[in-house]
Motif scaffolding. Sequence first.
Motif, short mmCIF file in Angstrom:
data_model
loop_
_atom_site.label_atom_id
_atom_site.label_comp_id
_atom_site.label_asym_id
_atom_site.label_seq_id
_atom_site.Cartn_x
_atom_site.Cartn_y
_atom_site.Cartn_z
N HIS A 1 -2.82 9.99 1.46
CA HIS A 1 -2.24 9.92 0.12
C HIS A 1 -1.20 8.82 0.11
N VAL A 2 -0.67 8.51 -1.06
CA VAL A 2 0.34 7.47 -1.20
C VAL A 2 1.62 8.09 -1.73
N ASP A 3 2.73 7.75 -1.08
CA ASP A 3 4.06 8.17 -1.53
C ASP A 3 4.85 6.96 -2.02
N HIS A 4 5.89 7.22 -2.80
CA HIS A 4 6.77 6.16 -3.29
C HIS A 4 8.22 6.56 -3.08
N TYR A 5 9.02 5.62 -2.61
CA TYR A 5 10.45 5.85 -2.37
C TYR A 5 11.13 6.24 -3.67
N ASN A 6 11.94 7.30 -3.62
CA ASN A 6 12.69 7.79 -4.78
C ASN A 6 14.18 7.65 -4.51
#
Length: 257
Positions: A243-248
């Motif tokens: 899956h793909v995560d994004h920095y928050n």
Amino acid sequence: MKRITAWLAFFAGVFCVLGVQAADKDGPNIIRSYTDWVAPADQQAYESGIKAYNKCLGAHGFKYAWVALNRETGNVYAYSYVSDPLSWADFDAMREAGKACDTSFRQNVNPHLKGESSGFMKRETAMSHMPKGASLGEGYFSVVLFTLKPGHEMYKSFGDTVKKLAAAADKSNWPGRWQMMRVIASGSDAPDYVMVDPSKDWADFGTHINPTFWKMVSNVYGDAEAQALRKSLDASLKHVSSHVDHYNAGLTYRPGK
């Protein structure tokens, strides 16, 4: 495309931990992670609760950073939090330091959780390709989860094969990069290894690397050895997902900020 998952594509068609090792000689090497699941209707309240919890940590001088990640693909109502690499003893100190804000978490976050999981990971330097001075950045992250077939031989075969692949990437100065981590004591549903492959944005995510991963391996070891490594890797795997995560930035906690 650029993603390291391109070198996993050949399995698409076609963590049993054997003991906890001490941190590597190059310093603290253990990472803790949490993943939270929330209902869509609770998303705003959940994020407000995390911010309140982080504010409490800052007010009490909590010195341990937690990077927050939003799930971009798969279950997009999942959030992950990842510590800096630390020693095992640091997690004892972290637990004590965080007690002052336990009530804040229970009151402001728990009511909005559908579930939460936690585990530990150990960075495997010899199984990774991270050029000196390189970091994972603060963009997008392709997260690949490897579950191995049972048995010591499968575990050893996977480790030995990935180390040879990483050595080839290092030797050829291949422009891709990845961080491999071994999963430790994280529950029966956890994978055995997690690989993280960073991108600065979606355009970077979709960029092709030249040479391709397996062409690079063939250039270093020859076609026959590259094919043998493919087969060895495939034979050790029970399941692979990604899956793909994004920095928050808004939910990340950094001491003093």
